[in-house]
Design a protein around this motif. Structure first.
Motif, short mmCIF file in Angstrom:
data_model
loop_
_atom_site.label_atom_id
_atom_site.label_comp_id
_atom_site.label_asym_id
_atom_site.label_seq_id
_atom_site.Cartn_x
_atom_site.Cartn_y
_atom_site.Cartn_z
N ALA A 167 0.89 -1.14 -0.08
CA ALA A 167 -0.10 -0.20 -0.02
C ALA A 167 0.79 1.20 0.05
CB ALA A 167 -0.95 -0.14 1.32
N GLY A 168 0.34 2.27 0.21
CA GLY A 168 1.07 3.65 0.25
C GLY A 168 1.42 3.99 -1.03
N ASN A 169 0.81 3.63 -2.16
CA ASN A 169 1.10 4.05 -3.46
C ASN A 169 2.76 3.44 -3.84
OD1 ASN A 169 -0.49 5.60 -5.42
ND2 ASN A 169 1.39 6.78 -5.55
N VAL A 170 3.23 2.64 -3.04
CA VAL A 170 4.87 2.03 -3.60
C VAL A 170 4.51 1.41 -4.78
CG1 VAL A 170 6.15 0.61 -2.66
CG2 VAL A 170 5.42 2.03 -1.12
N GLY A 171 5.38 1.81 -5.74
CA GLY A 171 5.25 1.14 -7.03
C GLY A 171 4.45 1.48 -8.02
N THR A 172 3.21 2.25 -7.64
CA THR A 172 2.34 2.44 -8.72
C THR A 172 2.66 3.39 -9.85
OG1 THR A 172 0.53 2.03 -7.01
CG2 THR A 172 -0.13 3.37 -8.90
N VAL A 173 2.49 3.14 -11.03
CA VAL A 173 2.94 4.17 -12.17
C VAL A 173 2.04 3.81 -13.31
CG1 VAL A 173 4.61 2.34 -12.95
CG2 VAL A 173 5.11 4.72 -13.58
N LEU A 174 1.81 4.85 -14.11
CA LEU A 174 1.16 4.98 -15.27
C LEU A 174 2.11 4.55 -16.31
CD1 LEU A 174 -1.62 5.71 -16.87
CD2 LEU A 174 -0.70 7.93 -17.05
N VAL A 175 1.58 3.79 -17.31
CA VAL A 175 2.16 3.63 -18.66
C VAL A 175 1.34 3.70 -19.70
CG1 VAL A 175 3.64 1.73 -19.79
CG2 VAL A 175 3.07 1.38 -17.34
N PRO A 176 1.71 4.85 -20.42
CA PRO A 176 0.82 5.33 -21.50
C PRO A 176 1.07 4.75 -22.79
CG PRO A 176 2.69 6.99 -21.20
CD PRO A 176 2.64 5.76 -20.16
N ALA A 177 2.21 4.16 -23.17
CA ALA A 177 2.34 3.50 -24.36
C ALA A 177 3.51 2.12 -24.27
CB ALA A 177 2.86 4.29 -25.38
N ALA A 178 3.63 1.24 -25.20
CA ALA A 178 4.12 0.15 -25.33
C ALA A 178 5.79 0.25 -24.94
CB ALA A 178 3.91 -0.72 -26.46
N GLU A 179 6.21 1.47 -25.57
CA GLU A 179 7.70 1.70 -25.50
C GLU A 179 8.19 2.05 -24.06
OE1 GLU A 179 5.85 5.25 -27.58
OE2 GLU A 179 5.61 3.05 -27.80
N GLU A 180 7.33 2.35 -23.13
CA GLU A 180 7.47 2.69 -21.94
C GLU A 180 7.51 1.49 -20.67
OE1 GLU A 180 6.24 6.28 -20.46
OE2 GLU A 180 5.88 7.19 -22.39
N LEU A 181 7.12 0.55 -21.35
CA LEU A 181 6.92 -0.77 -20.30
C LEU A 181 8.07 -1.38 -19.64
CD1 LEU A 181 4.31 -2.96 -22.48
CD2 LEU A 181 4.11 -1.98 -20.11
N PRO A 182 9.27 -1.22 -20.40
CA PRO A 182 10.67 -1.71 -19.66
C PRO A 182 10.72 -0.77 -18.55
CG PRO A 182 10.86 -1.79 -21.81
CD PRO A 182 9.66 -1.17 -21.78
N ASP A 183 10.84 0.53 -18.73
CA ASP A 183 11.05 1.42 -17.66
C ASP A 183 10.10 1.47 -16.33
OD1 ASP A 183 13.29 2.27 -18.69
OD2 ASP A 183 12.37 4.18 -19.69
N ALA A 184 8.81 1.39 -16.77
CA ALA A 184 7.64 1.20 -15.96
C ALA A 184 7.76 -0.09 -15.04
CB ALA A 184 6.30 1.35 -16.53
N PHE A 185 8.02 -1.09 -15.59
CA PHE A 185 8.48 -2.42 -15.38
C PHE A 185 9.34 -2.36 -14.20
CE2 PHE A 185 10.81 -6.65 -14.69
CZ PHE A 185 9.81 -7.32 -14.31
N ASP A 186 10.70 -1.65 -14.50
CA ASP A 186 11.71 -1.35 -13.68
C ASP A 186 11.41 -0.63 -12.50
OD1 ASP A 186 13.36 -3.13 -14.97
OD2 ASP A 186 14.53 -1.37 -16.17
#
Length: 437
Positions: A167-186
């Motif tokens: 909880a506490g918003n830890v790790g929550t992130v928006l991914v707008p497009a496929a090319e940003e998946l690797p960075d968002a996953f990390d």
């Protein structure tokens, strides 16, 4: 040292309160002391901390986020003193499963194992919502980047990533497009692994959800006792923008407080998760008549929300939460309709860089009920969106009725900005090094 006079007055039983020693949960201790007729114990890996010494009747040495260790500590204390818990009450997210384990061993009232399996895993939670017809975002689980790509192909973009277990918003992130998946996953994985050693989390447990666009997010506090569910309050959340959507503050009463459909969805969500005691914290996105439940926690809301509710309505959710666990709640109150005033919080957030000075607190207005900096000299400001990035808190209350929530929100946010500038000196920038906070 344990208050043995208090213990003797209650037949050698005590109330064990888990997680009330962290910031913005402290008033749970006040509620426990005024609602329970006997000693109130806490637990800490460092029992000599000032909070433990000065507020609890006794503090057990143990990790209240570890069920096996916590139970062993309680059993050892029983061997030494003959005292047994009369109730075990969770206050923060990572004590819910511990409270169930200890209470189950001693045959005390607690949440069911089935309920626990639903409220501590965002995946099983969403499945329960879907079965019960509670509106929520579509979701998929993933553990690797390849699995995330498959989930994204099914859900589409934009989507939101989050750990399943925290909880506490830890790790929550928006991914707008496929090319940003690797960075968002990390980012999502790295945020979980940062706190994993403290909470014994496992890697590979993540969730992707479709992004639900909504102009407002609220939280609903729902009290449970003796087969009843009652909404205690609705809170407006002040949120930062994408990609982290971090919480910047709270406000009570919400502009949605009279929304009966919203309150009904909140109680339906708690019913779907089999929550039957204590106060639960329900987060809901609101877009007109369109509602989407984000998640539910089977414990009171954090971030000082309980304190706001008590100031605004005169009823302490902590009182009801604790009394429900030790069986001394007479009845649940009706939903409040007439507030005493309007209350709000705002988190202090320093700009990127390193905190080099924390100055004495400035003079405050009569409406500022608390100003509490938490950042220290040498701390490095974080740009991410979780609770770890906060530098302090401002609490505010204006008595009377007729306040415009939008005006109050703007006033409190401006006060928080001014106080941050007055208290902290920050040097450098995002790449100047320093100690992460």
């Amino acid at each position: 040292m344990l208050n043995r006079a208090a213990a003797a007055a209650n037949d050698d039983r005590y109330l064990l309160l888990l997680g009330a020693d962290i910031p913005l949960r402290e008033r749970a201790i006040v509620s426990a002391l005024r609602t329970y007729p006997g000693p109130v114990l806490g637990m800490s890996t460092h029992p000599a901390s000032p909070l433990g010494n000065r507020f609890f009747d006794h503090v057990l040495r143990g990790d209240y986020c570890n069920a096996d260790q916590a139970l062993a500590v309680v059993q050892e204390f029983e061997k030494e003193t003959g005292l047994r818990p009369d109730a075990v009450v969770p206050v923060i997210e990572m004590t819910v499963h511990v409270s169930v384990a200890v209470a189950r061993h001693y045959g005390l009232p607690t949440l069911s194992d089935e309920c626990l399996s639903l409220v501590r895993d965002k995946h099983t939670m969403k499945l329960a919502f879907e079965r019960a017809g509670v509106p929520c975002a579509r979701h998929r689980t993933f553990g690797t980047l390849d699995e995330l790509r498959q989930a994204a192909a099914e859900l589409g973009f934009p989507l939101v990533l989050k750990p399943r277990d925290f909880a506490g918003n830890v790790g929550t992130v928006l991914v707008p497009a496929a090319e940003e998946l690797p960075d968002a996953f990390d980012y999502c994985r790295g945020a979980l692994l940062e706190v994993a050693p403290t909470y014994d989390f496992s890697d590979g447990r993540y969730q992707a959800e479709e992004f639900v666009s909504a102009p407002r997010e609220v939280s609903v506090e729902v009290a449970h006792h003796a087969g009843r569910r009652v909404v205690l309050a609705v809170t407006d959340k002040s949120k930062a923008g994408a990609p982290y959507f971090s919480e910047m503050g709270q406000l009570v009463p919400s502009v949605e407080s009279d929304n009966e459909a919203l309150r009904r969805v909140a109680t339906d969500a708690c019913e779907a998760l089999l929550i039957d005691r204590g106060v639960a914290h329900v987060e809901i996105l609101v877009d007109g008549d369109r509602l989407s439940v984000v998640e539910v926690a089977a414990r009171p809301g954090g971030d000082g929300i309980m304190d706001l509710v008590e100031r605004v309505y005169g009823t302490s959710p902590y009182d009801l939460h604790i009394a429900s666990y030790h069986g001394r709640a007479d009845r649940l109150p009706d939903f409040p309709t007439v507030p005493r005033g309007i209350g709000a919080t705002a988190f202090l957030k320093t700009p990127p860089g390193t905190v080099t000075e924390v100055r004495p607190l400035p003079d405050t207005t009569s409406r500022e009920t608390s100003l509490h900096p938490t950042a220290k000299a040498g701390d490095r400001s974080r740009s991410d969106g979780s609770y770890l990035a906060r530098a302090g808190l401002l609490e505010y209350f204006a008595p009377g009725t007729g306040h415009d929530p939008r005006v109050v929100r703007a006033e409190v946010d401006e006060l928080a900005r001014i106080r941050t500038e007055q208290i902290f000196t920050v040097t450098g920038g995002p790449d100047d090094g320093g100690t992460p906070r």
